[in-house]
Design a protein around this motif. Sequence first.
Motif, PDB file in Angstrom:
ATOM      1  N   GLU A 188       0.848  -1.191   0.000  1.00 37.98           N
ATOM      2  CA  GLU A 188       0.000   0.000   0.000  1.00 37.98           C
ATOM      3  C   GLU A 188       0.885   1.242   0.000  1.00 37.98           C
ATOM      4  OE1 GLU A 188      -3.016  -0.156  -0.501  1.00 37.98           O
ATOM      5  OE2 GLU A 188      -3.749  -2.091   0.234  1.00 37.98           O
ATOM      6  N   ASN A 230      -7.266   2.010  -2.048  1.00 39.34           N
ATOM      7  CA  ASN A 230      -6.108   1.352  -2.642  1.00 39.34           C
ATOM      8  C   ASN A 230      -5.399   2.307  -3.596  1.00 39.34           C
ATOM      9  OD1 ASN A 230      -6.367  -1.476  -1.624  1.00 39.34           O
ATOM     10  ND2 ASN A 230      -8.317  -1.389  -2.719  1.00 39.34           N
ATOM     11  N   LYS A 272      -3.836  -6.030   7.362  1.00 40.41           N
ATOM     12  CA  LYS A 272      -3.477  -4.711   6.848  1.00 40.41           C
ATOM     13  C   LYS A 272      -3.323  -3.705   7.989  1.00 40.41           C
ATOM     14  CE  LYS A 272      -5.248  -3.090   3.017  1.00 40.41           C
ATOM     15  NZ  LYS A 272      -6.170  -2.669   1.949  1.00 40.41           N
TER      16      LYS A 272
END
Length: 351
Positions: free
Chosen positions: A67, A126, A239
């Motif tokens: 990311e 994203n 995440k």
Amino acid sequence: MNKKAKFSKTTKDHLMTYAMVIVLYIVVQALIAAGVLGSHLQGLLVPVCYYAICAVALNLCVGILGELSIGHCGFMCVGAFTSAVFSFATQDVLPGGIRFLLAFLIGIICAAVIGFLIGIPVLRLNGDYLAIVTLAFGEIIKNINNAIYLGVDGSGIHISLASANKLNLAEDGKIIINGAMGITGTPRNANFTIAVIVLLIALFVVQNLIDSRDGRAIMSIRDNRIAAEASGINVTKYKMTAFTISAAIAGAAGVLFSHNISSLTSTSQYFGYNASIMILVYVVLGGIGNIRGSVIAAIILYLLPELLRGLANYRMLIYSIVLIAMMLFNWAPASITFRKKFAARFRKEKA
């Protein structure tokens, strides 16, 4: 048991990274003892360490999680200011070593909490969208610090967003954060040895996370989120874990930053967009996902402009050429093929 198989390739790679940092530390200390390094270069030793730590933190987010974040200077800012406030407020109460250790823990925890809170909305995005939002959060954190006036007196803590006069402090009170003027008088407890120790701890945490079960889950999300989710991996959990740890490590870099200078201000030079891009450059040129490469790139690219300062007009030209050369060496297909062939030949000759 064959002694050559005692350590795995991954373990050897990690040990090589730690050895590289330790050898560089010993060489620098030897140069200092011999009087070779001037005061100016000695003053760059702690900054190069905390920028390397921040590059390691960002590579965990960009290279391992996959990311793109451009807001890690914001987490560095959180760690710097929270730890500096604690150290400044308790410098007459606690001994230096204990105070600095507690300041470190406070800076890391606060950066991790902010990273977790920011990650809740941000990690739903994203790519470029996530990069823009993290950049915005970094700028928000920087500007909030510039707007806060914080003081303390016998009756407790006073906060204002207007001016220092609005704090209404008693005669025994003192201003800790003076708006855009920041914090002046933070104890300078950070030194090169402590910075290297923190860098080694950051490397240990990130490299062991990568090799763990959680690390493999994080990398599977990076490679194919849909397939990872279909395999039963909790995408949100992993995440958030990677992003929070990355923010905490950036906060540790901020603690070193704030305890290495006498006056801490939340300026664009240190915590703004350009600083975040600079750290991203370290990650990209060192190799995305290559933790050791981030450290090497941070050391070279931070020190190079200072080492070339005597060349005046040609300094930035040489710096730009080095950037291009590093990019070609790391990412050009011909260079990648050559390095693989050379590594294979080296292993064959060694065997």
